[in-house]
Each structure stands twice: as structure tokens, then as C-alpha cells.
Design a protein around this motif. Structure first.
Motif, PDB file in Angstrom:
ATOM      1  N   LEU A 218       0.948  -1.364  -0.050  1.00  0.00           N
ATOM      2  CA  LEU A 218       0.008   0.043   0.003  1.00  0.00           C
ATOM      3  C   LEU A 218       0.847   1.330   0.167  1.00  0.00           C
ATOM      4  N   LEU A 366     -18.330  -0.283   0.649  1.00  0.00           N
ATOM      5  CA  LEU A 366     -17.102  -0.400   0.910  1.00  0.00           C
ATOM      6  C   LEU A 366     -16.880   0.793   2.166  1.00  0.00           C
ATOM      7  N   GLU A 368     -19.354   1.639   4.027  1.00  0.00           N
ATOM      8  CA  GLU A 368     -19.836   1.126   5.483  1.00  0.00           C
ATOM      9  C   GLU A 368     -18.882   0.087   6.152  1.00  0.00           C
ATOM     10  N   LEU A 369     -18.318  -0.575   5.260  1.00  0.00           N
ATOM     11  CA  LEU A 369     -17.265  -1.520   5.839  1.00  0.00           C
ATOM     12  C   LEU A 369     -16.040  -0.860   6.654  1.00  0.00           C
ATOM     13  N   ARG A 370     -15.681   0.165   6.040  1.00  0.00           N
ATOM     14  CA  ARG A 370     -14.566   0.987   6.728  1.00  0.00           C
ATOM     15  C   ARG A 370     -15.194   1.572   8.114  1.00  0.00           C
ATOM     16  N   VAL A 371     -16.470   2.042   8.062  1.00  0.00           N
ATOM     17  CA  VAL A 371     -16.685   2.860   9.304  1.00  0.00           C
ATOM     18  C   VAL A 371     -17.230   1.754  10.416  1.00  0.00           C
ATOM     19  N   THR A 372     -17.940   0.683   9.714  1.00  0.00           N
ATOM     20  CA  THR A 372     -18.521  -0.161  10.766  1.00  0.00           C
ATOM     21  C   THR A 372     -18.205  -1.902  10.958  1.00  0.00           C
ATOM     22  N   ASP A 373     -17.200  -2.055  10.081  1.00  0.00           N
ATOM     23  CA  ASP A 373     -16.658  -3.311   9.844  1.00  0.00           C
ATOM     24  C   ASP A 373     -17.629  -4.226   9.610  1.00  0.00           C
ATOM     25  N   ALA A 455      -6.691  -1.823   0.960  1.00  0.00           N
ATOM     26  CA  ALA A 455      -6.551  -1.081   1.920  1.00  0.00           C
ATOM     27  C   ALA A 455      -7.494  -1.548   3.352  1.00  0.00           C
ATOM     28  N   ARG A 463      -6.880  -6.344  12.317  1.00  0.00           N
ATOM     29  CA  ARG A 463      -7.719  -6.225  13.435  1.00  0.00           C
ATOM     30  C   ARG A 463      -8.238  -7.711  13.871  1.00  0.00           C
TER      31      ARG A 463
ATOM     32  N   SER B  16     -22.131   2.695  14.466  1.00  0.00           N
ATOM     33  CA  SER B  16     -20.784   2.351  15.344  1.00  0.00           C
ATOM     34  C   SER B  16     -20.335   3.325  16.007  1.00  0.00           C
ATOM     35  N   ARG B  18     -18.530   5.786  14.693  1.00  0.00           N
ATOM     36  CA  ARG B  18     -16.877   5.939  14.413  1.00  0.00           C
ATOM     37  C   ARG B  18     -17.174   7.220  13.258  1.00  0.00           C
ATOM     38  N   ARG B 172      -4.480   9.235   0.254  1.00  0.00           N
ATOM     39  CA  ARG B 172      -2.974   9.427   1.178  1.00  0.00           C
ATOM     40  C   ARG B 172      -2.121  10.605   0.544  1.00  0.00           C
TER      41      ARG B 172
END
Lengths: 634, 255
Positions: A218, A366, A368-373, A455, A463, B16, B18, B172
């Protein structure tokens, strides 16, 4: 005189072929560097060609036979023709051996002619490939006549003999010059690809299977592949090994449903684009003579080695790229061992990470995945809502257990919850010491990775690995083949090493060890649909079948099953990118199931469950294997 | 060249909790990115080290200016001062933030501070010479076309186009530029108790008879102004009220 003409023509053709091949090699040598063990590859080459490639080709035994005859005869004839340049060696032995080799080749060439001109399988390309049987026949037959004539001491009048030499030489030129440009790309490019294969572990001399995606760096200045030149050189070599046999096209579920993807054309798109040498030079796909991407006429796409590959007017239309379900059916069928799915993921990585061009619902998922897993953007605590009455033990409370049950994101879905309840019920009956992660379980990262979002995948993987590393457990059991594949084959690159068992293998263990007792035959007929990520990705096709047999269901196989099973359409984020075709992939798969006449389709994957349940109209019922086992336990 | 400032805040995912890019501010940035040839200045007031800010950069911004102010302080004076110096033609902001005071007042206060006009609830816009043509989203899906002269503050409605995906590599590479700014402590927000939102319980209504449509209406419609409001009831009073309500609705019997 005839002998001299013969061998000098062949020598000249071989020299021209070598020059052309070197020139052609420049195209793939322009790719990015790759760590390849050439010596080990060269050593393994004969084995890989004669075992691995043969296994694929021999799925059609007729093809394996004519390849052996034609290639064997052709390869034997070449050194003999070269030796004929030395006058001292011209004798009955040389001509006799040559005649023998050419006779063998003639047999093969006739078979090739029968296949290409009489059988005419639709998946074969035309164009240069159409002339192949004539070239083979001309070379074998004409030179055979010349060899026999020489053996007999030159009885033919010299103009006639020379005519035969010229006819054979035309065939030889077609074949030898075709090594670089096709149709005979498998002779050189194919062999070199086997030597420098990016996944050497997939061959029989290593692990025999290698399906996990490679991590992307990355920190790299450019993420993923934008242009042909961004691929590693051995990947480009792989594309250039394609002989357009069309086996991938026949196996592709997207092609079968008339989605705009034909894996053969996809690889040829890449080859056509890398054919241009100069920067900025464009070339269209008009020279391609096979089937198109359904719904996309040939001649509109254009690109070059240094030009972006994906775009509405570029070589590969975005719909083509995003129609792939990453089911690996094309890779399974490819006799040249091309890794189509790796290429698709490399292209997707650039689209997602550099351009932010993931289509349709996929981009939102994607995020939602980043913010809520989890892909649905739900609170993680709700993953176990369906089990409030089951009192699922939490690993955080128990500290350790024998079996960690990985629930997967299917746990948020009503239909999948039904099968998870069945699985939990069976584990309780068998007295298994198990626990779940509950809120601590995150999405495995499968969908993010197949959509090119490396990423997000790496973040989720790290995690999850950190969570799992905190606990002591014997192994992971999951009903989700996607999670299984990711944890088993892709987490090790990030330092996560666990034993992962699919619930079908686990339930089979419980039945065979007597921890679950069955009532006896339940009756009824069933056909089993292999999930791609369990079958082709992990080679597990036996356990679910033995389990169904143990229950006492009458099992019938679909037209495509086992390692050659056809995808439900749910992999690779395809339900999210939602590229339209004439049909839906699950409808096509359900047709296969209907054709067996079975009362039920047994599935072993939450995604397959949902895709097949979504098929409307008269159809067999869809039952998850754990539901079937629960029905059968005493 | 058209100079556009976009005010970006940090959102908070409802499930969440977050941080994320605020959905309405992301829409505001999307509208700005769609303006051909616009010079975009993205501004955030807060902590420049917040990683989520990069999600805005990933949408295609080269740089993002962060007015560095401590948490819990009022961002309006710092924003007004910065925007005065910048003097953009057009200022875009989501009509309501996610996770702060959520009063939706910021665009108004900024417009007041700048002495600029404000047009609320914009779903689409295009810019001409010195003016902008805007589409306002009104209730029940109605739309209103409006023209306004620069300088103009625009608050963006949820009906505006979906924000584009944030690309990891662009996020980035983008630059976060921290600018020191002074901000008074916000006394009000400091005193507030903040807790997760939960849906208001609905009055249960058992409907029998009538047409299917009537039953559906009865089951889904909420009517306000009915029933009895208990303010800080004792546990006994509350329990009695609930019990009587359930009896009245025939959920439980009286025996």
C-alpha cells in the motif's frame, strides 16, 4: 538438391522465427520486475508441461491425443530436418526417422482438421487459427512425401519434389512464425510461462493449489494495474501464452448469463493492448476473431501498452471488469495456467484505490465496511441477534474453547440465520465446546479484497488477527467458505495462522465419530451445488457429498459439479457491482439444478444460499447442509 | 475563475459511532467538484490530525485547509475570519452536521458573519457569470429553481447527488494544511449531555376490522398529540400508566 532446399528453408524459417520471437518477447519483458526462480522453473518445466498441462488438456481426451501426435511428430521432425543440412548425414536412417515422425504428425494433423473443420466447437477462434489445420497438414504431408522420395532415392521429377518442399515449407513457416503471434503460442510463451509462473505452488511438484490473493504494497507509488506495462513481466507473459482455446469462455458463469464478460476476450484485450510498442500508440481489437464480450461488439475497444486499460472507450469496459465473480472457473479450465482472477483483481485495485471508481452499490458498501466493519453498516452487537434464545457462549467470557464458530456476515441475514441456528443446534447435540466472538468478530475482508479495496481488507485482516491472537482455541469452524478461504489462505501473509474447518467437514467428523447419531435414511433426492470458494479455492468437494450420503439422501450430480462447478453469481462482490446481462447468473445455475430433477439443492455457503433462494419460478427448494443434517439427526 | 469554498465537518456513523465523512458535507463537496473550472478551497475547523479528513481528500481534492481549534470550541468566528480573507464567490456546506450540536445553524451564522445571502436546502446548482442557478429541494419531492448573486452561502440538502467514492491513494497523497486559528470555548455544548440516539417508541394500536388499507394505516401511522404526557413520573406512576395502556389496548387481560 531437394534435401538442401528442404533443410535450408527450415533453417531460414527457424532463424526468422527466433528473431520474431525475440522481438515479441520485448512486449512482455517491458513489464514490472518479478521475483522468479528461473532455474527451479526450468527444472520443473517438463513435469509441469507433461503433468499439470496434460491433466487440463486431457479433460478432453481427443485433444490430448492429437496434441501428443502433432507436437511429438513436429518436434521430432525439426532436428531431423536441421540435421539434413549436413550432406554426410543424409541416409536411409535420417529419412526413415523423418518419415516416421511426419507420419505420426500427419495422424495428429488429421485429427486437428477433424476438430476444427468438422466438429467446429464454437469456442475456438477463427482468423489465423482457421489456417492451422492446413498448415499442419501441408507440413506433415508434403514433407512426408519428400522424405519417402528421398528414402526411395529420389524417384520424383525434381520440379514436383520442389513443389512438395515449398508446400511443406509454407506450412512450416505458418507454424514456426505462429509461435510468437499465434496459433502456436503454447510452444514458446506457454513453456516460458510455466517456467516463470507467478504461482509456482499451484503445480503438482509443490502444494498443488495456490489460490490466495497476493498482498499489495500500500506504500507503492501506484496501486494496482492501470496499463499493461503496470503488470509484472511474468503476468504479461502469461497473457501472451493464451492460445484462444475458449475453454474459459465455456466455463465462465458470467458469459453463460450473457453478462458483458468473456474471459478469453479479456485476456486477448490485454494481449492486443500490449502489442503496441510505442508510447501512446493505439490499436483496436478488430483483429480478434473469437466471441465478443456479450453485448459489446468487436472493433470499438482500443488501447496500448502505455494507455489506461479500463474505461468506457478503452480496451476493457468497466462492466466487463466488474462482471467477474472471481469464481476461478476460467483458471481451472485454462491449459496455459493463466491466472485470470489475479489480473481482474490487479485492475480492480487500480480502479478502487487510485480512481475511486467502484461501481453501483459497491462503493457505498466499502464505505460502510470501513466505518462499521460490516457491509450492512449495522451495529456489530446485532450479529448475534438471531441467537438471543440460544445463549451463545462468548469467547471473551470463556477465554478458551475447542471450536471457535466464525459466524460471518451472513449472520445479519434472516435466511442465513436459519442455517446458523441449525448448525448451533447440531454442535450443542454433539456436545462441542464452542464459542463465538460476538461483537469482536469483524467482516473477514473478503468482499473488500475482491472489489480491489486492499486497504480496507488489510485493515480488517490485521484487526481480526489481533483479536484472534488474544484467545486460545483449537480451531475455527465456519459455514462461510469466503471467510474460510480468507482466514486459511490469505491471513497467513499478515501473520495469522489458524486451522479453519468448513462446517460440512466438521459435521462429517461428528457423524463419523458417532457424536451425532442419524435416524437412518431420510429419503428424497438432492443435488449439491459446490461453492467456488470451497471447491476450486480449497479443493473440498468430498466432505459435503459424503455427509449427504450419510444422511441417506439420494444424491444426483449437476452437469457441472465438483472442481468444475458453476458459480451462483454471488462471489467477488458481483451482487454489489450488479452488472446487467440478459439473464442472471443464479438463474442459469438453477437451470442446471432443475435439469437433475432433484427435489432440493443442497448448498454450503451463505452467499450461494441467498443467490439461489432469489431465483423465482418453479424450482427445487434450497436447503443448507446443516439444515438437512438437523432433519436427519436422531 | 469561480472560487468555491466548501465547509467540511466530521461525521459520526449512527451504528458504530465512529468518525466518517459527514454525508451532507460530502454532498456539498460533490456539488463543488461537479462545477466545471471551479477553484475549490476545502475548509475544516478542528483537529488537523483527524484521519477521517483524508476521506474528503480521496474524493479528488489536492489540499484541505484545517483551521486548528480545540475540541468543544465554536468554529464560526474562525471560519468567518478565514472566509473573509479568502472571499469566495460561493460557500457550500451540508445543511446539518452529524454528531456535534447538529443545530443546522452554521451556514446561517457564517452567512451572517460575511454579510452574504444564504440559500438553504440546495440539491443541485450550476454557476454562471456572477450568479448561480440553484435547485432547492422542498418537502414531498417538490423542487424550486432559484437564481442568486455571489457571494452566496448554500446549504446542501440530502437530495443532492451521492458523493463520489473516496479513493485510498488520493486520500494518502492529498495535503492537509493546518492553519492556527483562535476560537472561543463553546459554553453551551460543554454543558450538554450527549448520548446515542434511539428511536422514539411508537404507540401500539391494535386494529381489527376495516379494509386492509385501513388496517395498514392504523398499524403504520403515528399520530401526535394523543395520550398523556408524564414528566419525570415516579416508577409506580409510570408502571401504572403502562399497565392501564396495555389493558386499554387489550394486550393483557384485566383479571
Amino acid at each position: 538438391m531437394i534435401a538442401t532446399a528442404l533443410s535450408s528453408l527450415i533453417l531460414a524459417t527457424l532463424a526468422a522465427g527466433a528473431v520474431l520471437a525475440l522481438q515479441h518477447a520485448r512486449r512482455w519483458r517491458a513489464g514490472q520486475p518479478a521475483g522468479v526462480d528461473i532455474v527451479a522453473g526450468l527444472k520443473a518445466l517438463p513435469g509441469r508441461y507433461l503433468v499439470d498441462v496434460h491433466h487440463v488438456v486431457a479433460r478432453k481426451s481427443f485433444n490430448a491425443r492429437f496434441h501428443a501426435l502433432t507436437a511429438g511428430g513436429f518436434l521430432a521432425s525439426l532436428p531431423l530436418l536441421v540435421l539434413a543440412a549436413v550432406p554426410a548425414l543424409r541416409g536411409w536412417l535420417l529419412w526413415g526417422l523423418l518419415a516416421l515422425a511426419l507420419a505420426v504428425m500427419l495422424g495428429g494433423a488429421l485429427m486437428v482438421g477433424y476438430r476444427r473443420r468438422v466438429e467446429k466447437p464454437a469456442e475456438l477462434s477463427q482468423g489465423r487459427f482457421k489456417r492451422l489445420p492446413y498448415a499442419l497438414l501441408a507440413y506433415a504431408a508434403a514433407f512426408l512425401v519428400v522424405a519417402l522420395d528421398q528414402l526411395a532415392g529420389g524417384v520424383l521429377p525434381w520440379p514436383l519434389a520442389l513443389a512438395f518442399v515449398l508446400a511443406g515449407a509454407w506450412g512450416g513457416a505458418e507454424l514456426i512464425l505462429g509461435v510468437g503471434r499465434g496459433p502456436l503460442k503454447h510452444a514458446l510463451n506457454g513453456a516460458l510461462h510455466l517456467v516463470a509462473h507467478p504461482r509456482p505452488a499451484r503445480f503438482h511438484d509443490r502444494a498443488g493449489r495456490d489460490t490466495g490473493l497476493r498482498p499489495a504494497d500500500l506504500e507503492a507509488p501506484k496501486l494496482g494495474s492501470e496499463r499493461p506495462l503496470d503488470f509484472a513481466w511474468n503476468r504479461l507473459l502469461g497473457f501472451d501464452a493464451c492460445v484462444q482455446c475458449g475453454r474459459c469462455e465455456v466455463a465462465c458463469p458470467a458469459y453463460a448469463a450473457d453478462l458483458p464478460l468473456n474471459p478469453k476476450k479479456l485476456i486477448q484485450d490485454l494481449v492486443t493492448a500490449m502489442d503496441t510498442a510505442a508510447d501512446g500508440e493505439r490499436r483496436t481489437d478488430a483483429s480478434y476473431a473469437g466471441h465478443n464480450h456479450p453485448g459489446r461488439p468487436i472493433g470499438l475497444a482500443q488501447g496500448g501498452a502505455a494507455l489506461p486499460l479500463v474505461g468506457p472507450g478503452a480496451m476493457i469496459h468497466p462492466d466487463t471488469l466488474w462482471a467477474c465473480t472471481t469464481c476461478r472457473a476460467c483458471v481451472q479450465e485454462c491449459p496455459m495456467m493463466i491466472e485470470h482472477v489475479d489480473a481482474v483483481i490487479d485492475l480492480r485495485r487500480f480502479q478502487t484505490l487510485e480512481l475511486g471508481a467502484t461501481p453501483a452499490k459497491a462503493a457505498a458498501v466499502l464505505e460502510e465496511l470501513r466505518v462499521t466493519d460490516n457491509p450492512g453498516g449495522k451495529p456489530l452487537a446485532r450479529r448475534t441477534d438471531w441467537a438471543v434464545d440460544l445463549n451463545l457462549p462468548l469467547l471473551a467470557e470463556k477465554g478458551q474453547c475447542d471450536v471457535l464458530l466464525w459466524l460471518g456476515d451472513g449472520a445479519f441475514d434472516l435466511r442465513v440465520q436459519r442455517s446458523l441456528r441449525a448448525l448451533v443446534g447440531l454442535m450443542r447435540r454433539a456436545g462441542i465446546d464452542f464459542a463465538v466472538l460476538g461483537e469482536e468478530e469483524l467482516d473477514s475482508g473478503d468482499v473488500a479484497r475482491r472489489l480491489g479495496d486492499e486497504a480496507t481488507f488489510q485493515d480488517l485482516a490485521r484487526r481480526n488477527i489481533a483479536t484472534l491472537s488474544r484467545y486460545r482455541f483449537g480451531r475455527i469452524v465456519t459455514a462461510d467458505p469466503h471467510a474460510l478461504h480468507v482466514i486459511r489462505n490469505e491471513y497467513p501473509s499478515f501473520g495469522g495462522h489458524w486451522t479453519v474447518t468448513h462446517h460440512t467437514a466438521f459435521l462429517l467428523e461428528l457423524v463419523e465419530s458417532g457424536k451425532l447419531t442419524l435416524k437412518g435414511p431420510t429419503g428424497g433426492s438432492v443435488t449439491y451445488h459446490d461453492p467456488c470458494y470451497l471447491g476450486r479455492y480449497n479443493g473440498e468437494i468430498e466432505a459435503p457429498r459424503r455427509l449427504l450420503d450419510a444422511i441417506g439422501l439420494q444424491r444426483v450430480e449437476m452437469e457441472r459439479s465438483g472442481l468444475r462447478s458453476s458459480c451462483c453469481g454471488g462471489g467477488g462482490g458481483a451482487p454489489l457491482t450488479d452488472v446487467a446481462g440478459k439473464r442472471r447468473i443464479p438463474d442459469v445455475r438453477m437451470d442446471h439444478a432443475r435439469a437433475t430433477g432433484a427435489e432440493r439443492v443442497a448448498v454450503a455457503c451463505p452467499t450461494c444460499t441467498l443467490m439461489l433462494e432469489g431465483v423465482v419460478g418453479q424450482r427445487p427448494a434450497v436447503a443448507e447442509i446443516s439444515e438437512l443434517v438437523l432433519e436427519a439427526v436422531a | 475563475m469561480l472560487k468555491v469554498a466548501v465547509l467540511l465537518s466530521i461525521g459520526r456513523h449512527p451504528a458504530s459511532g465512529r468518525p466518517r465523512r459527514a454525508p451532507l458535507d460530502a454532498r456539498a463537496l460533490e456539488l463543488a467538484l461537479r462545477l466545471p473550472g471551479a477553484e475549490i478551497h476545502a475548509v475544516h475547523a478542528g483537529d488537523p490530525a483527524e484521519p477521517v479528513l483524508r476521506d474528503y481528500l480521496g474524493m479528488g481534492l489536492d489540499r484541505l485547509t484545517v483551521l486548528e481549534i480545540p475540541a468543544g470550541s465554536d468554529p464560526v468566528p474562525a471560519l468567518v475570519a478565514h472566509l473573509k480573507a479568502l472571499s469566495p464567490d460561493l460557500i457550500l456546506a451540508g445543511r446539518c452536521a452529524e454528531g456535534g450540536e447538529d443545530s443546522g445553524m452554521l451556514p446561517y451564522l457564517v452567512a451572517q458573519g460575511l454579510g452574504a445571502a444564504l440559500l438553504p436546502d440546495v440539491a443541485d446548482l450550476s454557476a454562471g457569470e456572477g450568479t448561480a442557478t440553484l435547485t432547492q429541494a422542498l418537502p414531498r419531492g417538490r423542487r424550486r429553481q432559484a437564481e442568486a448573486r455571489f457571494p452566496l452561502v448554500v446549504s446542501v440538502h440530502p437530495a443532492a447527488p451521492e458523493p463520489r467514492q473516496s479513493a485510498f491513494a488520493r486520500a494518502r497523497r492529498g495535503l492537509v494544511e493546518a492553519v492556527a486559528a483562535s476560537a472561543p470555548q463553546d459554553g453551551f455544548i460543554g454543558e450538554c449531555e450527549i448520548r446515542p440516539w434511539r428511536p422514539r417508541p411508537k404507540r401500539l394500536r391494535l386494529a381489527a376490522g376495516g379494509s386492509a388499507l385501513e388496517r395498514l394505516k392504523a398499524a403504520t401511522e403515528t399520530k401526535s398529540g394523543q395520550g398523556q404526557v408524564l414528566v419525570r413520573p415516579t416508577a409506580d406512576e409510570a408502571a401504572r400508566a403502562i399497565y392501564e395502556y396495555l389493558v386499554e389496548q387489550r394486550v393483557i387481560g384485566t383479571s
